[in-house]
Design a protein around this motif. Structure first.
Motif, PDB file in Angstrom:
ATOM      1  N   UNK A  87       0.852  -1.192   0.000  1.00 26.28           N
ATOM      2  CA  UNK A  87       0.000   0.000   0.000  1.00 26.28           C
ATOM      3  C   UNK A  87       0.886   1.239   0.000  1.00 26.28           C
ATOM      4  N   UNK A  88       0.657   2.117  -0.955  1.00 28.73           N
ATOM      5  CA  UNK A  88       1.395   3.378  -1.038  1.00 28.73           C
ATOM      6  C   UNK A  88       0.380   4.495  -1.224  1.00 28.73           C
ATOM      7  N   UNK A  89      -0.195   4.935  -0.132  1.00 35.27           N
ATOM      8  CA  UNK A  89      -1.255   5.928  -0.194  1.00 35.27           C
ATOM      9  C   UNK A  89      -0.678   7.322  -0.044  1.00 35.27           C
ATOM     10  N   UNK A  90      -0.986   8.177  -1.008  1.00 35.53           N
ATOM     11  CA  UNK A  90      -0.615   9.593  -0.943  1.00 35.53           C
ATOM     12  C   UNK A  90      -1.929  10.363  -1.015  1.00 35.53           C
ATOM     13  N   UNK A  91      -2.289  11.012   0.083  1.00 34.61           N
ATOM     14  CA  UNK A  91      -3.559  11.739   0.093  1.00 34.61           C
ATOM     15  C   UNK A  91      -3.379  13.246  -0.077  1.00 34.61           C
ATOM     16  N   UNK A  92      -2.185  13.742   0.170  1.00 34.67           N
ATOM     17  CA  UNK A  92      -1.912  15.163  -0.043  1.00 34.67           C
ATOM     18  C   UNK A  92      -1.660  15.390  -1.534  1.00 34.67           C
ATOM     19  N   UNK A  93      -1.911  16.590  -2.029  1.00 31.96           N
ATOM     20  CA  UNK A  93      -1.787  16.833  -3.475  1.00 31.96           C
ATOM     21  C   UNK A  93      -0.347  17.023  -3.957  1.00 31.96           C
ATOM     22  N   UNK A  94       0.545  16.133  -3.551  1.00 37.51           N
ATOM     23  CA  UNK A  94       1.915  16.177  -4.045  1.00 37.51           C
ATOM     24  C   UNK A  94       1.911  15.807  -5.525  1.00 37.51           C
ATOM     25  N   UNK A  95       2.824  16.414  -6.271  1.00 39.43           N
ATOM     26  CA  UNK A  95       2.964  16.036  -7.676  1.00 39.43           C
ATOM     27  C   UNK A  95       3.777  14.751  -7.771  1.00 39.43           C
ATOM     28  N   UNK A  96       3.727  14.141  -8.935  1.00 37.54           N
ATOM     29  CA  UNK A  96       4.505  12.945  -9.197  1.00 37.54           C
ATOM     30  C   UNK A  96       5.981  13.219  -8.936  1.00 37.54           C
ATOM     31  N   UNK A  97       6.488  14.319  -9.467  1.00 36.47           N
ATOM     32  CA  UNK A  97       7.908  14.615  -9.282  1.00 36.47           C
ATOM     33  C   UNK A  97       8.261  14.809  -7.809  1.00 36.47           C
ATOM     34  N   UNK A  98       7.388  15.456  -7.046  1.00 35.97           N
ATOM     35  CA  UNK A  98       7.661  15.643  -5.616  1.00 35.97           C
ATOM     36  C   UNK A  98       7.744  14.307  -4.887  1.00 35.97           C
ATOM     37  N   UNK A  99       6.839  13.391  -5.208  1.00 25.25           N
ATOM     38  CA  UNK A  99       6.853  12.083  -4.548  1.00 25.25           C
ATOM     39  C   UNK A  99       8.101  11.296  -4.933  1.00 25.25           C
ATOM     40  N   UNK A 100       8.461  11.309  -6.196  1.00 24.82           N
ATOM     41  CA  UNK A 100       9.673  10.596  -6.622  1.00 24.82           C
ATOM     42  C   UNK A 100      10.894  11.219  -5.952  1.00 24.82           C
ATOM     43  N   UNK A 101      10.930  12.525  -5.845  1.00 19.31           N
ATOM     44  CA  UNK A 101      12.047  13.232  -5.207  1.00 19.31           C
ATOM     45  C   UNK A 101      12.176  12.861  -3.727  1.00 19.31           C
ATOM     46  N   UNK A 102      11.067  12.484  -3.098  1.00 21.46           N
ATOM     47  CA  UNK A 102      11.117  12.060  -1.687  1.00 21.46           C
ATOM     48  C   UNK A 102      12.043  10.861  -1.506  1.00 21.46           C
ATOM     49  N   UNK A 103      12.223  10.073  -2.554  1.00 21.59           N
ATOM     50  CA  UNK A 103      13.155   8.956  -2.479  1.00 21.59           C
ATOM     51  C   UNK A 103      14.597   9.390  -2.270  1.00 21.59           C
ATOM     52  N   UNK A 104      14.891  10.622  -2.552  1.00 19.33           N
ATOM     53  CA  UNK A 104      16.259  11.136  -2.394  1.00 19.33           C
ATOM     54  C   UNK A 104      16.537  11.665  -0.986  1.00 19.33           C
ATOM     55  N   UNK A 105      15.534  11.691  -0.129  1.00 16.83           N
ATOM     56  CA  UNK A 105      15.676  12.252   1.220  1.00 16.83           C
ATOM     57  C   UNK A 105      16.863  11.695   1.995  1.00 16.83           C
ATOM     58  N   UNK A 106      17.158  10.390   1.955  1.00 17.33           N
ATOM     59  CA  UNK A 106      18.302   9.891   2.733  1.00 17.33           C
ATOM     60  C   UNK A 106      19.640  10.507   2.325  1.00 17.33           C
ATOM     61  N   UNK A 107      19.695  11.079   1.132  1.00 21.56           N
ATOM     62  CA  UNK A 107      20.951  11.623   0.618  1.00 21.56           C
ATOM     63  C   UNK A 107      21.066  13.130   0.809  1.00 21.56           C
ATOM     64  N   UNK A 108      20.078  13.746   1.461  1.00 27.31           N
ATOM     65  CA  UNK A 108      20.121  15.197   1.698  1.00 27.31           C
ATOM     66  C   UNK A 108      21.373  15.556   2.499  1.00 27.31           C
ATOM     67  N   UNK A 109      21.969  16.672   2.140  1.00 26.54           N
ATOM     68  CA  UNK A 109      23.158  17.195   2.823  1.00 26.54           C
ATOM     69  C   UNK A 109      24.346  16.231   2.777  1.00 26.54           C
ATOM     70  N   UNK A 110      24.423  15.449   1.688  1.00 28.14           N
ATOM     71  CA  UNK A 110      25.586  14.598   1.451  1.00 28.14           C
ATOM     72  C   UNK A 110      26.064  14.885   0.030  1.00 28.14           C
ATOM     73  N   UNK A 111      27.281  14.489  -0.311  1.00 32.09           N
ATOM     74  CA  UNK A 111      27.738  14.683  -1.690  1.00 32.09           C
ATOM     75  C   UNK A 111      26.821  14.009  -2.724  1.00 32.09           C
ATOM     76  N   UNK A 112      26.136  12.940  -2.345  1.00 33.65           N
ATOM     77  CA  UNK A 112      25.241  12.235  -3.266  1.00 33.65           C
ATOM     78  C   UNK A 112      24.029  13.076  -3.664  1.00 33.65           C
ATOM     79  N   UNK A 113      23.743  14.137  -2.923  1.00 28.92           N
ATOM     80  CA  UNK A 113      22.587  14.980  -3.275  1.00 28.92           C
ATOM     81  C   UNK A 113      22.806  15.686  -4.621  1.00 28.92           C
ATOM     82  N   UNK A 114      24.046  15.761  -5.068  1.00 32.98           N
ATOM     83  CA  UNK A 114      24.321  16.344  -6.387  1.00 32.98           C
ATOM     84  C   UNK A 114      23.702  15.500  -7.501  1.00 32.98           C
ATOM     85  N   UNK A 115      23.370  14.243  -7.201  1.00 30.21           N
ATOM     86  CA  UNK A 115      22.774  13.336  -8.180  1.00 30.21           C
ATOM     87  C   UNK A 115      21.246  13.331  -8.138  1.00 30.21           C
ATOM     88  N   UNK A 116      20.640  14.163  -7.276  1.00 32.24           N
ATOM     89  CA  UNK A 116      19.185  14.136  -7.089  1.00 32.24           C
ATOM     90  C   UNK A 116      18.421  14.296  -8.400  1.00 32.24           C
TER      91      UNK A 116
END
Length: 191
Positions: A87-116
């Protein structure tokens, strides 16, 4: 191939003491694809939860690259393994790109964030949701939402993918596409 996840002696019980998992074991190696098959209620999703570190077994151990999952910080877990739940329920009106970008959260403030940006674009292209990037996720069909959820997991860029029924809401074409993506990930060394 190298051992990435090792679970042994895994037992999970429900409130009445009944075992959902009883002394289960599994080894996941880089470059391999595994499929858990069994009837509803057999404990497949519970095993995913234990392997991901989201469910604590009453006995047994899960090791991620030789270290106990139970002793690993959540952010570190998220950098090593990505989890796609049934189950992957998204009830807030996030866009597709915003939800996909959430997958990059673990890499925030690291050198890997340059690949976001690249990781997000590649994941959306791979799952064929790039044309939907500005659409609100709640407005999508069930199959489109499932592909967005898979794109989020791919954008996370981990070495382990735990996918719980990733093709359940998909038509036959996209079912085959998901299996092709999984094989491609394994060929690249992902467990």
């Amino acid at each position: 191939m190298s051992l990435r996840l090792h679970g042994h002696g895994l037992t999970v019980r429900v409130g009445d003491g009944r075992a959902i998992l009883d002394d289960a074991a599994i080894d996941l190696h880089a470059g391999e694809v595994h499929a858990l098959v069994g009837p509803n209620g057999a404990g497949k999703s519970t095993l995913f939860g234990v392997l991901s570190g989201d469910i604590a077994p009453v006995s047994g151990t899960v090791l991620l690259d030789g270290r106990p999952v139970a002793a690993t910080r959540p952010r570190d877990l998220a950098r090593h393994r990505a989890v796609l739940l049934q189950e992957n329920t998204v009830t807030f009106p996030f866009t597709v790109e915003q939800v996909v970008r959430m997958g990059r959260t673990p890499w925030a403030r690291t050198p890997a964030s340059a690949e976001d940006d690249s990781a997000v674009a590649t994941a959306m292209a791979t799952t064929e949701v790039a044309a939907l990037r500005e659409r609100s996720v709640p407005s999508l069909s069930g199959g489109e939402r499932a592909r967005v959820a898979l794109a989020r997991v791919l954008a996370q860029s981990t070495g382990i993918l735990l996918l719980d029924e990733p093709t359940a809401a998909l038509d036959l074409k996209h079912h085959e596409d998901v299996m092709r993506v999984v094989r491609t990930q394994a060929e690249a060394g992902v467990a």
